[in-house]
Scaffold this motif. Structure first.
Motif, mmCIF file in Angstrom:
data_model
loop_
_atom_site.group_PDB
_atom_site.id
_atom_site.type_symbol
_atom_site.label_atom_id
_atom_site.label_comp_id
_atom_site.label_asym_id
_atom_site.label_seq_id
_atom_site.Cartn_x
_atom_site.Cartn_y
_atom_site.Cartn_z
ATOM 1 N N GLU A 1 -0.335 -7.022 2.412
ATOM 2 C CA GLU A 1 -0.023 -7.271 0.793
ATOM 3 C C GLU A 1 -1.853 -7.356 1.136
ATOM 4 O O GLU A 1 -2.320 -6.557 -0.272
ATOM 5 C CB GLU A 1 0.375 -8.312 0.842
ATOM 6 C CG GLU A 1 1.784 -8.703 1.404
ATOM 7 C CD GLU A 1 2.156 -8.217 2.438
ATOM 8 O OE1 GLU A 1 1.789 -8.266 3.333
ATOM 9 O OE2 GLU A 1 3.752 -8.123 2.372
ATOM 10 N N GLN B 1 -1.395 -6.426 8.251
ATOM 11 C CA GLN B 1 -0.817 -7.244 6.922
ATOM 12 C C GLN B 1 -1.318 -6.322 5.369
ATOM 13 O O GLN B 1 -2.112 -6.076 5.160
ATOM 14 C CB GLN B 1 -2.327 -8.103 7.003
ATOM 15 C CG GLN B 1 -2.711 -8.547 8.065
ATOM 16 C CD GLN B 1 -3.897 -9.841 8.076
ATOM 17 O OE1 GLN B 1 -4.905 -9.860 7.684
ATOM 18 N NE2 GLN B 1 -4.365 -11.217 8.754
ATOM 19 N N GLN C 1 5.559 -3.135 5.963
ATOM 20 C CA GLN C 1 6.312 -3.376 4.898
ATOM 21 C C GLN C 1 7.893 -2.669 4.971
ATOM 22 O O GLN C 1 8.347 -3.644 5.969
ATOM 23 C CB GLN C 1 6.290 -3.358 3.662
ATOM 24 C CG GLN C 1 4.600 -4.053 3.900
ATOM 25 C CD GLN C 1 4.232 -3.884 1.840
ATOM 26 O OE1 GLN C 1 5.295 -2.671 1.277
ATOM 27 N NE2 GLN C 1 3.757 -4.704 0.976
ATOM 28 N N GLN D 1 -3.882 -4.420 -1.596
ATOM 29 C CA GLN D 1 -4.925 -5.767 -2.793
ATOM 30 C C GLN D 1 -6.273 -4.855 -2.206
ATOM 31 O O GLN D 1 -7.197 -4.736 -3.182
ATOM 32 C CB GLN D 1 -5.037 -7.145 -1.939
ATOM 33 C CG GLN D 1 -3.425 -7.454 -2.834
ATOM 34 C CD GLN D 1 -3.463 -9.561 -3.138
ATOM 35 O OE1 GLN D 1 -4.349 -9.352 -1.590
ATOM 36 N NE2 GLN D 1 -2.691 -10.009 -2.987
ATOM 37 N N TRP E 1 12.815 -3.641 -2.336
ATOM 38 C CA TRP E 1 12.015 -3.332 -2.280
ATOM 39 C C TRP E 1 11.034 -2.212 -3.204
ATOM 40 O O TRP E 1 10.140 -2.084 -3.448
ATOM 41 C CB TRP E 1 11.201 -3.552 -0.891
ATOM 42 C CG TRP E 1 9.945 -3.447 -0.661
ATOM 43 C CD1 TRP E 1 9.021 -3.831 -0.322
ATOM 44 C CD2 TRP E 1 9.748 -1.349 -0.318
ATOM 45 N NE1 TRP E 1 7.531 -2.786 -0.100
ATOM 46 C CE2 TRP E 1 8.253 -1.315 0.196
ATOM 47 C CE3 TRP E 1 10.359 -0.865 0.493
ATOM 48 C CZ2 TRP E 1 7.238 -0.141 1.279
ATOM 49 C CZ3 TRP E 1 9.894 0.326 1.063
ATOM 50 C CH2 TRP E 1 8.002 1.154 1.009
#
Length: 400
Positions: free
Chosen positions: A207, A205, A238, A211, A251
């Motif tokens: 993203e 994950q 990614q 963060q 991107w």
């Protein structure tokens, strides 16, 4: 000195009482029909005092007899509690010694007779952790379930332990659920955020990883190097999900500029573009990084590796650009090697030889020797090719 003063005081009191007794010549009449008795008043006073003392002693004995069962129970309880606290200490020591079976056994003893919630929680957590170390999942879950009945203030430790144990047992979803429960109690708990960061990375994950790494970096829970490693791992995840170089280019433009300057990430992006069949875009990316940062010389090696997959027009353009870079770094052996590879693929034999020999003169490398050997084999000069092949073998043996 105190003892002497006490003795003097007692003698003085005895003298005073004796004098008072000689002065007091009164008597008391006790009349209980049909009897009548006359006694000295001094004797009556002494008798009353003795009676009070006897009554007090009798009452004390009765109270002691009444409290005796409770005293026995209290004594037994204290004895068990002492044994329980001793077992808890032994469990902690055994755990840190790596003797997990003993730690679990001693922790169980501590749980049985302990009445303090904090100590019960500590014993259960040691037992659960020890059971996990011996792969006894059934007992581990049993200890964790016993922690549910303890006060709310102890549940944060339980959730964090459960998260760690599930993470170690390769159950990331269960670990993440435990972390969510822990964060409901303490939303900014650094240890929970760091463990969640690892789990999010394992669950792919990216993203969430980006963060969390930024949040932990701002709170000084991660240093810059650690945060960068997590970001690079997230970007790699990614990157693996893109199916075309256009997606990658879009991107790439969204990534912070400081990260676009990371040579390791640039190399990963270029390799992904190459794998997707867009060698020219990959070479352009590498060339841009080499042009922008003189310290990114290691990117010349992947550029050299993809020289045969780049179009002829792109090779010529790159050679022109690279020749301009050499003015500021003429002894960059990696850049010289890349130019030699590009020239060799373009069949510019003289330039290829000069670039490769220049690279070899700066820093002898196995790659440069191998390339020169293949170049001279192509030029049908076997003696020169054999010389460089022998040099390559010597370098390989020296670095083995």
């Amino acid at each position: 000195m105190k003892f002497v003063l006490w003795i003097i005081g007692l003698f003085a009191l005895a003298v005073l009482l004796g004098l008072a007794a000689t002065v007091n010549t009164g008597y008391a009449i006790l009349f209980v029909p049909p009897y009548r008795m006359e006694v000295s008043f001094n004797l009556l006073i002494v008798a009353i005092i003795v009676l009070i003392l006897l009554a007090h002693g009798a009452l004390r004995l009765i109270a002691l007899a009444v409290r005796l069962p409770e005293e026995v129970r209290q004594f037994q309880r204290q004895k068990k509690l002492k044994a329980s606290r001793h077992a808890l200490r032994e469990a902690a020591l055994a755990f840190f010694e790596g003797r997990y079976q003993k730690a679990e056994r001693e922790a169980n003893k501590a749980v049985d007779d302990e009445f303090a919630a904090e100590n019960r929680a500590l014993a259960l957590m040691i037992a659960a952790r020890s059971a996990a170390q011996t792969n006894d999942i059934a007992h581990r879950d049993e200890y964790l379930s016993q922690l549910e009945g303890l006060p709310e203030r102890l549940q944060l430790a339980r959730h964090m332990l459960e998260a760690e144990l599930n993470y170690e047992a390769k159950q990331p979803l269960e670990a993440l659920a435990a972390i969510e429960r822990a964060r409901a109690i303490s939303s900014s708990l650094t240890s929970a955020l760091k463990l969640e960061l690892k789990i999010r990375l394992k669950l792919k994950q990216p993203e969430a990883v980006l963060q969390l790494s930024e949040k932990l970096l701002k709170s000084d829970a991660l240093d810059a190097a650690q945060a960068r490693r997590y970001r690079l791992a997230a970007y790699a995840q990614q990157l693996a999900g893109f199916a075309g170089s256009e997606e990658i280019s879009t991107w790439w433009r969204k990534i912070p500029e400081v990260e676009r300057g990371n040579a390791e990430l640039v190399a990963q992006v270029a390799q992904r573009m190459l794998a997707l069949g867009d060698a020219d875009a990959a070479a352009t990316l590498l060339a841009s990084a080499l042009s922008a940062d003189e310290d990114a010389s290691e990117l010349a090696l992947p550029l050299a590796d993809m020289a045969g997959q780049i179009s002829a027009a792109q090779r010529i353009r790159l050679m022109k650009e690279a020749e301009a870079w050499l003015k500021s770094r003429p002894r960059d052996h990696q850049l010289l090697f890349a130019l030699g590879c590009l020239a060799q693929e373009q069949k510019l034999w003289g330039k290829a030889q000069s670039y490769l020999e220049a690279s070899l003169s700066v820093t002898p490398t196995l790659q440069a020797c191998a390339k020169l050997a293949s170049l001279f084999f192509a030029l049908e000069k076997p003696e020169a090719a054999e010389r460089y092949r022998q040099q390559a073998l010597e370098i390989a043996l020296a670095t083995a």
